[in-house]
Write a protein that holds these residues in place. Structure first.
Motif, PDB file in Angstrom:
ATOM      1  N   ILE A   1     -69.300 -37.034 -25.334  1.00  0.00           N
ATOM      2  CA  ILE A   1     -70.720 -36.781 -25.479  1.00  0.00           C
ATOM      3  C   ILE A   1     -71.217 -35.814 -24.407  1.00  0.00           C
ATOM      4  CG2 ILE A   1     -73.095 -37.596 -26.195  1.00  0.00           C
ATOM      5  CD1 ILE A   1     -71.757 -39.937 -27.811  1.00  0.00           C
ATOM      6  N   VAL A   2     -71.813 -34.677 -24.611  1.00  0.00           N
ATOM      7  CA  VAL A   2     -72.344 -34.058 -23.261  1.00  0.00           C
ATOM      8  C   VAL A   2     -73.782 -33.811 -23.470  1.00  0.00           C
ATOM      9  CG1 VAL A   2     -70.109 -32.973 -22.778  1.00  0.00           C
ATOM     10  CG2 VAL A   2     -71.706 -31.758 -24.299  1.00  0.00           C
ATOM     11  N   ALA A   3     -74.457 -33.602 -22.485  1.00  0.00           N
ATOM     12  CA  ALA A   3     -75.849 -33.563 -22.383  1.00  0.00           C
ATOM     13  C   ALA A   3     -75.941 -31.943 -23.057  1.00  0.00           C
ATOM     14  CB  ALA A   3     -76.230 -33.217 -21.217  1.00  0.00           C
ATOM     15  N   GLU A   4     -77.251 -31.822 -23.810  1.00  0.00           N
ATOM     16  CA  GLU A   4     -77.611 -30.742 -24.528  1.00  0.00           C
ATOM     17  C   GLU A   4     -78.531 -29.911 -23.634  1.00  0.00           C
ATOM     18  OE1 GLU A   4     -78.952 -31.494 -28.383  1.00  0.00           O
ATOM     19  OE2 GLU A   4     -77.086 -32.295 -29.006  1.00  0.00           O
ATOM     20  N   ALA A   5     -78.415 -28.577 -23.925  1.00  0.00           N
ATOM     21  CA  ALA A   5     -79.551 -27.758 -23.060  1.00  0.00           C
ATOM     22  C   ALA A   5     -79.975 -26.548 -23.852  1.00  0.00           C
ATOM     23  CB  ALA A   5     -78.706 -27.287 -21.548  1.00  0.00           C
ATOM     24  N   ASP A   6     -81.140 -26.218 -23.555  1.00  0.00           N
ATOM     25  CA  ASP A   6     -81.644 -24.870 -24.258  1.00  0.00           C
ATOM     26  C   ASP A   6     -81.038 -23.764 -23.383  1.00  0.00           C
ATOM     27  OD1 ASP A   6     -83.291 -26.350 -25.780  1.00  0.00           O
ATOM     28  OD2 ASP A   6     -85.009 -26.600 -24.308  1.00  0.00           O
ATOM     29  N   ILE A   7     -80.121 -22.901 -24.398  1.00  0.00           N
ATOM     30  CA  ILE A   7     -79.444 -21.777 -23.684  1.00  0.00           C
ATOM     31  C   ILE A   7     -80.033 -20.557 -24.036  1.00  0.00           C
ATOM     32  CG2 ILE A   7     -77.233 -20.608 -23.369  1.00  0.00           C
ATOM     33  CD1 ILE A   7     -77.114 -23.434 -22.558  1.00  0.00           C
ATOM     34  N   ASP A   8     -80.768 -19.779 -23.260  1.00  0.00           N
ATOM     35  CA  ASP A   8     -81.235 -18.452 -23.333  1.00  0.00           C
ATOM     36  C   ASP A   8     -80.233 -17.601 -23.694  1.00  0.00           C
ATOM     37  OD1 ASP A   8     -82.854 -16.423 -23.471  1.00  0.00           O
ATOM     38  OD2 ASP A   8     -83.486 -16.127 -21.597  1.00  0.00           O
ATOM     39  N   THR A   9     -79.778 -17.242 -24.867  1.00  0.00           N
ATOM     40  CA  THR A   9     -78.776 -16.365 -25.346  1.00  0.00           C
ATOM     41  C   THR A   9     -79.006 -14.820 -25.001  1.00  0.00           C
ATOM     42  OG1 THR A   9     -79.733 -16.327 -27.698  1.00  0.00           O
ATOM     43  CG2 THR A   9     -77.919 -17.875 -27.048  1.00  0.00           C
ATOM     44  N   SER A  10     -80.501 -14.631 -24.779  1.00  0.00           N
ATOM     45  CA  SER A  10     -80.833 -13.123 -24.438  1.00  0.00           C
ATOM     46  C   SER A  10     -80.591 -12.860 -22.808  1.00  0.00           C
ATOM     47  CB  SER A  10     -82.116 -13.017 -24.818  1.00  0.00           C
ATOM     48  OG  SER A  10     -82.849 -13.767 -24.150  1.00  0.00           O
ATOM     49  N   ALA A  11     -80.413 -13.870 -22.198  1.00  0.00           N
ATOM     50  CA  ALA A  11     -80.275 -13.677 -20.578  1.00  0.00           C
ATOM     51  C   ALA A  11     -78.886 -12.871 -20.532  1.00  0.00           C
ATOM     52  CB  ALA A  11     -79.990 -14.870 -19.910  1.00  0.00           C
ATOM     53  N   GLU A  12     -79.023 -12.187 -19.577  1.00  0.00           N
ATOM     54  CA  GLU A  12     -78.103 -11.438 -19.010  1.00  0.00           C
ATOM     55  C   GLU A  12     -76.990 -12.037 -18.592  1.00  0.00           C
ATOM     56  OE1 GLU A  12     -77.376  -7.303 -16.171  1.00  0.00           O
ATOM     57  OE2 GLU A  12     -79.222  -8.192 -16.047  1.00  0.00           O
ATOM     58  N   GLY A  13     -77.066 -13.063 -17.999  1.00  0.00           N
ATOM     59  CA  GLY A  13     -75.887 -13.853 -17.491  1.00  0.00           C
ATOM     60  C   GLY A  13     -75.310 -14.542 -18.710  1.00  0.00           C
ATOM     61  N   TYR A  14     -75.863 -14.705 -19.813  1.00  0.00           N
ATOM     62  CA  TYR A  14     -75.165 -15.192 -20.955  1.00  0.00           C
ATOM     63  C   TYR A  14     -74.269 -14.180 -21.774  1.00  0.00           C
ATOM     64  CZ  TYR A  14     -74.372 -17.582 -25.431  1.00  0.00           C
ATOM     65  OH  TYR A  14     -73.627 -17.963 -26.641  1.00  0.00           O
ATOM     66  N   LYS A  15     -74.985 -12.846 -21.545  1.00  0.00           N
ATOM     67  CA  LYS A  15     -74.138 -11.752 -22.093  1.00  0.00           C
ATOM     68  C   LYS A  15     -72.910 -11.635 -21.328  1.00  0.00           C
ATOM     69  CE  LYS A  15     -78.220  -9.661 -24.211  1.00  0.00           C
ATOM     70  NZ  LYS A  15     -79.190  -8.417 -24.350  1.00  0.00           N
TER      71      LYS A  15
END
Length: 259
Positions: free
Chosen positions: A173-187
């Motif tokens: 079980i890992v911690a959850e986070a709000d991931i900004d999928t529109s961020a350039e780093g995520y792309k």
């Protein structure tokens, strides 16, 4: 009338006379002292006490050793390897062999278990002797010993060959986070195929750890992404982008925090 030729009356003991009928009284077991006791409250009270002891013991075990829960099931996680409960491990191990998997999956899933359980079901009908000693019932004893030996061996092999470290990692079980999928780093993270190992929410999997709350600086993240990890789980050279993209990716991963 001659002597011995007179009329005789014959009585049938199977038809009881009405005046001799008795109510249906249960058999008196008083001639067996110490063998019987009243159902209520003696016997039932003892049963309740034994049941209460086992219930309290079971509750103590559940408090001392909680069930090993895993993370929420994710049907999109194709890297997850399910593990059956211990009483199905022998069937799980059977499906790993070449003659019972792949194109022969029907043999391992249906034919072999069907024959084994069918033999156990037919054992009482094949060997119907009155003997109770196992040595004098070779068929029933042989079927049972063969089943116990087969189940024990397959269960042991399944436990011995299973990758428990990977299983614990993939189900952790890992911690959850709000991931900004529109961020350039995520792309950049997505374009380099990092999702296949670390997950689309950076939650990790069987092959890679989670990237949430790593506690690493951007420089340390960039070093691992370029040259691999010291543990060897991530080999070097997987990142194929430019140095500028690597810096943006490292900054993005380093900034991901749990909710």
């Amino acid at each position: 009338m001659h002597r011995g030729k007179g009329m005789k009356f014959v009585g049938d003991s199977r038809v009881p006379a009405a005046e001799h009928r008795k109510p249906n009284i249960p058999k008196d077991y008083s001639e067996y002292p110490g063998k019987t006791e009243a159902f209520w409250p003696n016997f039932l009270l003892k049963e309740w006490m034994v049941g209460a002891v086992f219930l309290i013991g079971f509750l103590c075990l559940t408090v001392a050793h909680p069930s090993p829960l895993e993370k929420i099931a994710d049907p999109s996680d194709t890297a997850y390897i399910p593990m059956p409960d211990w009483y199905f491990l022998f069937l799980y191990q059977l499906l790993k062999y070449s003659y019972a998997s792949g194109p022969y999956n029907v043999i391992g899933a249906l034919v072999i278990p069907g024959l084994a359980f069918g033999a156990l079901l037919l054992a009482p009908f094949i060997d119907r002797g009155p003997e109770r000693r196992p040595a004098k019932r070779p068929l029933a004893t042989g079927f049972m010993l063969l089943a116990i030996a087969g189940i024990t061996y397959l269960t042991w092999e399944s436990v011995a060959t299973h990758d428990w470290e990977a299983a614990a990692e993939q189900g952790k079980i890992v911690a959850e986070a709000d991931i900004d999928t529109s961020a350039e780093g995520y792309k950049i993270f997505e374009a380099n195929g990092c999702i296949s190992c670390h997950g689309n929410q950076l939650e990790g999997g069987a092959a890679a750890p989670a990237l949430i709350d790593t506690g690493l600086t951007p420089e340390e993240v960039a070093e691992i992404a370029k040259n691999g990890s010291e543990s060897g789980k991530m080999p070097p050279g997987l990142f194929k982008g430019t140095d500028e993209e690597l810096a943006k990716l490292a900054e993005f991963i380093s900034s991901v925090k749990s909710k």
